[in-house]
Motif scaffolding. Structure first.
Motif, short mmCIF file in Angstrom:
data_model
loop_
_atom_site.label_atom_id
_atom_site.label_comp_id
_atom_site.label_asym_id
_atom_site.label_seq_id
_atom_site.Cartn_x
_atom_site.Cartn_y
_atom_site.Cartn_z
N ARG A 152 0.09 -9.50 4.61
CA ARG A 152 -0.30 -8.77 3.39
C ARG A 152 -0.85 -9.69 2.31
O ARG A 152 -0.68 -9.44 1.12
N ARG A 153 -1.56 -10.72 2.72
CA ARG A 153 -2.23 -11.60 1.77
C ARG A 153 -3.63 -11.08 1.47
O ARG A 153 -4.29 -10.48 2.32
N LEU B 194 -0.87 -2.56 10.20
CA LEU B 194 -0.09 -2.34 8.98
C LEU B 194 0.10 -0.85 8.71
O LEU B 194 1.18 -0.41 8.30
N LEU B 195 -0.93 -0.07 8.95
CA LEU B 195 -0.84 1.38 8.75
C LEU B 195 0.10 2.02 9.76
O LEU B 195 0.79 2.99 9.46
N LYS B 196 0.12 1.47 10.98
CA LYS B 196 0.96 2.02 12.03
C LYS B 196 2.45 1.92 11.68
O LYS B 196 3.27 2.72 12.14
N PRO C 8 -4.88 1.43 -7.48
CA PRO C 8 -3.69 0.82 -8.08
C PRO C 8 -3.80 -0.69 -8.17
O PRO C 8 -4.49 -1.33 -7.36
N LYS C 9 -3.14 -1.27 -9.15
CA LYS C 9 -3.16 -2.73 -9.29
C LYS C 9 -2.44 -3.41 -8.13
O LYS C 9 -2.83 -4.49 -7.69
N LYS C 10 -1.39 -2.76 -7.66
CA LYS C 10 -0.64 -3.32 -6.55
C LYS C 10 -1.22 -2.83 -5.23
O LYS C 10 -0.96 -1.71 -4.78
N LYS C 11 -2.03 -3.64 -4.62
CA LYS C 11 -2.66 -3.31 -3.34
C LYS C 11 -3.10 -4.62 -2.69
O LYS C 11 -3.20 -5.66 -3.34
#
Length: 254
Positions: free
Chosen positions: A38-39, A62-64, A175-178
């Protein structure tokens, strides 16, 4: 190095190996592990180096991990043109063959009604050009407030096409967090400056254009003293002319 060494799940490995690929390219080998952690990514690699698979396969994984029912758009892929949208869609369909994930593309000429109907259902991955996306956003048909992963593909081309303001408008709706994945074929100063404004502590990956060109453009050269030599001995050789995936260069010695 094989795809198994990149900690990809079996459904993705199975799908990609069925296409005939057994080893990751340099950009895939370098980017996939960091994306799985998740970098944010700042990737520079030439066309034909495998950038689509470099972001598609780890994002699918990641979606899985969370496939609960939802109606939010989880991943947004922005790219330069409708043709490129369709290319990405086709590749992701291949890699997600054995995964229960949904995909929607916004393109020119598609039925607005069918696109809106699809948006009312589950959308794990949305692919669009900035301009087409903003058309639907302005009509309040799309909500980007739950985006988990944002991918900017062919960013250099999007900036060259004048999508800077469109991209900024879209970014303001996310969103800022992504997690943000930024890919470009070149990394000129204005592109890097744009990237620095949207990425958080990114991993920077650069692939040499020469390596990709050398791998993709192997061209056999045939020499002859006269054009008739090549005409009689080589051009009539249908097995040479029909060799798949090979560009041939004929040179004459005067």
């Amino acid at each position: 190095m094989s795809f198994k060494n990149l900690n990809l799940i079996n459904p993705i490995i199975r799908a990609v190996t069925e296409t005939g690929y057994s080893k990751p390219t340099e950009i895939q080998h370098s980017a996939i592990p960091h994306i799985l952690m998740r970098r944010d990514i700042l990737g520079c690699a030439p066309s034909g180096s495998g950038k689509t698979a470099a972001f598609a396969m780890p994002v699918l994984q990641l979606l899985k991990k969370n496939t609960t029912e939802h109606k939010e758009i989880r991943t947004l892929i922005l790219t330069s043109t409708s043709d490129r949208v369709l290319q990405i869609e086709e590749d992701i369909k291949v890699y997600s063959k054995y995964l229960p994930l949904s995909l929607l593309s916004i393109i020119d000429g598609a039925s607005t009604g069918s696109q809106l109907a699809a948006l009312r259902k589950r959308v794990d991955i949305l692919i669009s050009s900035p301009e087409k996306l903003l058309d639907l956003v302005s009509q309040r048909h799309i909500d980007l407030s739950k985006i988990e992963i944002l991918i900017l593909d062919e960013t250099d081309k999007m900036l060259d096409l004048g999508f800077v303001s469109d991209l900024k408008a879209i970014l303001a709706l996310t969103p800022k967090k992504k997690q943000t994945l930024f890919f470009s074929a070149v990394m000129e100063n204005h592109i890097r400056k744009f990237a620095e404004g949207i990425l958080k502590n990114p991993v920077e990956i650069t692939v040499s254009p020469k390596q990709s060109i050398d791998q993709a453009n192997e061209q056999p050269v045939y020499f002859g003293e006269k054009k008739t030599d090549l005409t009689n001995d080589t051009i009539q050789d249908l097995s040479i002319l029909s060799t798949p995936k090979q560009n041939k260069t004929f040179q004459y010695i005067n």
